[in-house]
Structures are given as C-alpha cells and as structure tokens.
Design a protein around this motif. Structure first.
Motif, PDB file in Angstrom:
ATOM      1  N   GLY A  38      80.940  35.580 -21.827  1.00  0.00           N
ATOM      2  CA  GLY A  38      80.231  35.798 -20.570  1.00  0.00           C
ATOM      3  C   GLY A  38      79.477  37.107 -20.507  1.00  0.00           C
ATOM      4  O   GLY A  38      78.462  37.218 -19.809  1.00  0.00           O
ATOM      5  N   LEU A  39      79.971  38.115 -21.220  1.00  0.00           N
ATOM      6  CA  LEU A  39      79.319  39.437 -21.225  1.00  0.00           C
ATOM      7  C   LEU A  39      78.732  39.743 -22.600  1.00  0.00           C
ATOM      8  O   LEU A  39      78.715  40.883 -23.049  1.00  0.00           O
ATOM      9  CB  LEU A  39      80.336  40.522 -20.816  1.00  0.00           C
ATOM     10  CG  LEU A  39      81.010  40.308 -19.444  1.00  0.00           C
ATOM     11  CD1 LEU A  39      82.038  41.404 -19.187  1.00  0.00           C
ATOM     12  CD2 LEU A  39      79.957  40.296 -18.343  1.00  0.00           C
ATOM     13  N   GLU A  40      78.230  38.705 -23.232  1.00  0.00           N
ATOM     14  CA  GLU A  40      77.738  38.809 -24.611  1.00  0.00           C
ATOM     15  C   GLU A  40      76.634  39.857 -24.760  1.00  0.00           C
ATOM     16  O   GLU A  40      76.657  40.677 -25.680  1.00  0.00           O
ATOM     17  CB  GLU A  40      77.228  37.445 -25.077  1.00  0.00           C
ATOM     18  CG  GLU A  40      76.753  37.423 -26.514  1.00  0.00           C
ATOM     19  CD  GLU A  40      76.290  36.041 -26.942  1.00  0.00           C
ATOM     20  OE1 GLU A  40      75.988  35.863 -28.128  1.00  0.00           O
ATOM     21  OE2 GLU A  40      76.227  35.138 -26.076  1.00  0.00           O
ATOM     22  N   GLU A  41      75.669  39.850 -23.842  1.00  0.00           N
ATOM     23  CA  GLU A  41      74.544  40.791 -23.964  1.00  0.00           C
ATOM     24  C   GLU A  41      75.010  42.229 -23.763  1.00  0.00           C
ATOM     25  O   GLU A  41      74.595  43.135 -24.502  1.00  0.00           O
ATOM     26  CB  GLU A  41      73.459  40.437 -22.949  1.00  0.00           C
ATOM     27  CG  GLU A  41      72.740  39.135 -23.247  1.00  0.00           C
ATOM     28  CD  GLU A  41      71.587  38.898 -22.286  1.00  0.00           C
ATOM     29  OE1 GLU A  41      70.997  39.897 -21.805  1.00  0.00           O
ATOM     30  OE2 GLU A  41      71.272  37.739 -22.002  1.00  0.00           O
ATOM     31  N   GLY A  42      75.846  42.450 -22.768  1.00  0.00           N
ATOM     32  CA  GLY A  42      76.344  43.797 -22.535  1.00  0.00           C
ATOM     33  C   GLY A  42      77.219  44.278 -23.668  1.00  0.00           C
ATOM     34  O   GLY A  42      77.176  45.454 -24.049  1.00  0.00           O
ATOM     35  N   LEU A 118      78.704  46.406 -17.731  1.00  0.00           N
ATOM     36  CA  LEU A 118      78.088  45.873 -18.949  1.00  0.00           C
ATOM     37  C   LEU A 118      76.860  45.029 -18.641  1.00  0.00           C
ATOM     38  O   LEU A 118      76.457  44.183 -19.429  1.00  0.00           O
ATOM     39  CB  LEU A 118      79.106  45.049 -19.732  1.00  0.00           C
ATOM     40  CG  LEU A 118      80.260  45.841 -20.360  1.00  0.00           C
ATOM     41  CD1 LEU A 118      81.241  44.908 -21.064  1.00  0.00           C
ATOM     42  CD2 LEU A 118      79.736  46.872 -21.350  1.00  0.00           C
ATOM     43  N   ASP A 119      76.241  45.279 -17.507  1.00  0.00           N
ATOM     44  CA  ASP A 119      75.013  44.576 -17.135  1.00  0.00           C
ATOM     45  C   ASP A 119      73.851  45.171 -17.944  1.00  0.00           C
ATOM     46  O   ASP A 119      73.514  46.347 -17.790  1.00  0.00           O
ATOM     47  CB  ASP A 119      74.756  44.749 -15.636  1.00  0.00           C
ATOM     48  CG  ASP A 119      73.604  43.881 -15.143  1.00  0.00           C
ATOM     49  OD1 ASP A 119      72.750  43.495 -15.966  1.00  0.00           O
ATOM     50  OD2 ASP A 119      73.560  43.591 -13.923  1.00  0.00           O
ATOM     51  N   PRO A 120      73.225  44.372 -18.835  1.00  0.00           N
ATOM     52  CA  PRO A 120      72.141  44.900 -19.679  1.00  0.00           C
ATOM     53  C   PRO A 120      70.935  45.381 -18.880  1.00  0.00           C
ATOM     54  O   PRO A 120      70.107  46.130 -19.404  1.00  0.00           O
ATOM     55  CB  PRO A 120      71.776  43.707 -20.574  1.00  0.00           C
ATOM     56  CG  PRO A 120      72.296  42.510 -19.863  1.00  0.00           C
ATOM     57  CD  PRO A 120      73.506  42.953 -19.109  1.00  0.00           C
ATOM     58  N   ALA A 121      70.842  44.976 -17.609  1.00  0.00           N
ATOM     59  CA  ALA A 121      69.729  45.440 -16.770  1.00  0.00           C
ATOM     60  C   ALA A 121      69.919  46.889 -16.342  1.00  0.00           C
ATOM     61  O   ALA A 121      68.980  47.507 -15.832  1.00  0.00           O
ATOM     62  CB  ALA A 121      69.597  44.543 -15.538  1.00  0.00           C
ATOM     63  N   ARG A 125      74.694  52.276 -16.970  1.00  0.00           N
ATOM     64  CA  ARG A 125      76.103  51.902 -16.751  1.00  0.00           C
ATOM     65  C   ARG A 125      76.806  51.665 -18.086  1.00  0.00           C
ATOM     66  O   ARG A 125      77.977  52.001 -18.253  1.00  0.00           O
ATOM     67  CB  ARG A 125      76.189  50.652 -15.887  1.00  0.00           C
ATOM     68  CG  ARG A 125      75.670  50.831 -14.472  1.00  0.00           C
ATOM     69  CD  ARG A 125      75.779  49.518 -13.706  1.00  0.00           C
ATOM     70  NE  ARG A 125      75.129  49.575 -12.401  1.00  0.00           N
ATOM     71  CZ  ARG A 125      74.924  48.527 -11.621  1.00  0.00           C
ATOM     72  NH1 ARG A 125      75.324  47.321 -12.025  1.00  0.00           N
ATOM     73  NH2 ARG A 125      74.325  48.650 -10.439  1.00  0.00           N
ATOM     74  N   ILE A 126      76.098  51.074 -19.032  1.00  0.00           N
ATOM     75  CA  ILE A 126      76.665  50.852 -20.362  1.00  0.00           C
ATOM     76  C   ILE A 126      76.965  52.191 -21.017  1.00  0.00           C
ATOM     77  O   ILE A 126      78.004  52.367 -21.664  1.00  0.00           O
ATOM     78  CB  ILE A 126      75.713  50.007 -21.225  1.00  0.00           C
ATOM     79  CG1 ILE A 126      75.590  48.594 -20.637  1.00  0.00           C
ATOM     80  CG2 ILE A 126      76.189  49.946 -22.672  1.00  0.00           C
ATOM     81  CD1 ILE A 126      74.619  47.693 -21.344  1.00  0.00           C
ATOM     82  N   ALA A 127      76.068  53.155 -20.832  1.00  0.00           N
ATOM     83  CA  ALA A 127      76.304  54.492 -21.373  1.00  0.00           C
ATOM     84  C   ALA A 127      77.535  55.130 -20.723  1.00  0.00           C
ATOM     85  O   ALA A 127      78.301  55.839 -21.377  1.00  0.00           O
ATOM     86  CB  ALA A 127      75.076  55.376 -21.157  1.00  0.00           C
TER      87      ALA A 127
END
Length: 225
Positions: A38-42, A118-121, A125-127
């Motif tokens: 479900g969170l593959e991209e993130g 982990l939202d790629p948009a 937040r990922i950082a």
C-alpha cells in the motif's frame, strides 16, 4: 521471543498479570505485506536514503488491551528506526468487537500514520521519517493520542510514535541469550524474583481477606488458613 512492550493501559493494582499472548502469525504477516504494497511509492522513496528499509510488525494481546507495533527499519546494521504503536481496549469475554476487528482497527490507525509520512507528494515528510531524530517529525503523536479508524468507527484506537527499534532489540536479546552465560543467569534470577513477587502479593491479599472476615471477634472461614 516475548518482547516487553510499553503499554497504554497500566493496571491500577500491583498484581502480576498473566503472560501476554502473541498476535496471530498470519495477521502479523498481513500487516507487513499490506503496508509494503500500500505504501510502495513512499517506501521506494525512503529506500533511496536507506536501501534496506522495510516494515516489521509485532505486538501482544493482554487481558484488557490489544497492542500492535509496526516498525519501519532500515536494516540490521542501522540502529535508527521508527515505530508506530496502535492500542485499543480489549475484553476477551465480550462477543463484540471481535479480536480481528480490533486488530484491523489498530492496523488502520497505525497505518494511517505511516501513510502521512510516506506520502510521495510530500518529500519533506519522507525526509523527516528518514531522520534519526524523533524531533524531526512534525505533527507526530509523541504521546498516546486517539485516532479514528474509518473502517471501524466504533473502536477507539490510540496511536503513538517513537524511534525505538524492537527488531534490533530482539536480535540483541537473542544473541545475548545464546552467547552470554551471565545474561542467562540474570534472566533466571529475574523470573524467580517475579515469581516471588507474585507469591508475596497473593499472600498479602489472603491476609487482608482473613483480617476483614475474621475481625471483631469473628471467625476465619474454613479454607483460608
């Protein structure tokens, strides 16, 4: 191996509780697969920073609480990790909500926290979640906070996030148990101490019952000697 989790619900009495039960193995596997897909991209984005990142699930079933712990680790060589806990009240004697409903609600709530970071948009937040510092996380539930599950609105789940790494802790404990004789001796002593504390507690409660029932000239009921 039984982990000692930080619980949300703490007993108001000092009586030792029975050993917690493990989460169903199939459910733990489902949690890891669901978040990975479900969170593959993130997850792909954070693997550009930490190539060995992945999800690991754990937790326990207590007499009054279900605790789900989902950890985003970055490989066994990395100390840093991020763990999100989901906790909900549990009554094993109640027909509803059922165990799997509560577990599902905990997954929804804890998973939504990872979904946020982990939202790629939102690469910032990922950082934040990739950072070793807990303080880097913005808008994070550092204390137990209620979070509604969209699929299970009647079940109240509390979530919490920290930088603990239960996976590494378990590996360390396992290594010590196999290789350090002093650690094994200490573990036996701790178990003996816990058993003695349990006996002392029960003896104190028995004395209190005898005092209440046998006070003021009354006689102690048979069997309470």
């Amino acid at each position: 191996m039984t982990m000692k989790w930080e619980r949300r619900k703490k007993s108001l009495i000092t009586a030792p509780e029975g050993a917690p039960g493990p989460l169903p193995v199939d459910f733990v596997r489902l949690v890891e697969e669901t978040l990975t897909q479900g969170l593959e991209e993130g997850l792909a984005a954070i693997r550009e920073i930490h190539p060995e990142s992945g999800f690991h699930a754990g937790g326990a079933i207590y007499g009054n609480e279900i605790l789900l712990a989902i950890t985003l680790t970055h490989g066994t060589s990395q100390i840093s990790a991020t763990t999100v806990f989901g906790s909900a009240d549990y009554d094993p004697n109640a027909e509803k909500p059922a165990l799997m409903e509560i577990l599902s609600a905990c997954l929804d709530a804890a998973g939504s926290v990872f979904q946020h970071y982990l939202d790629p948009a939102f690469p910032e937040r990922i950082a934040q979640i990739a950072d070793q510092s807990l303080g880097a996380l913005e808008e994070a539930p550092f204390q137990w906070s209620p979070l509604k599950s969209e699929n299970h609105p009647k079940i109240e789940v509390h979530v919490k996030i920290d930088k603990s790494n239960p996976v590494l802790d378990a590996l360390t404990e396992d290594w010590l148990r196999k290789n350090d004789p002093n650690y094994r001796e200490d573990s036996v002593k701790n178990k003996d101490q816990s058993h003695q504390e349990a006996e002392d507690f029960l003896e104190e409660r028995l004395d209190a019952i005898q005092g209440r029932k046998g006070g003021k000239g009354g006689s102690t009921p048979p069997g309470l000697h």
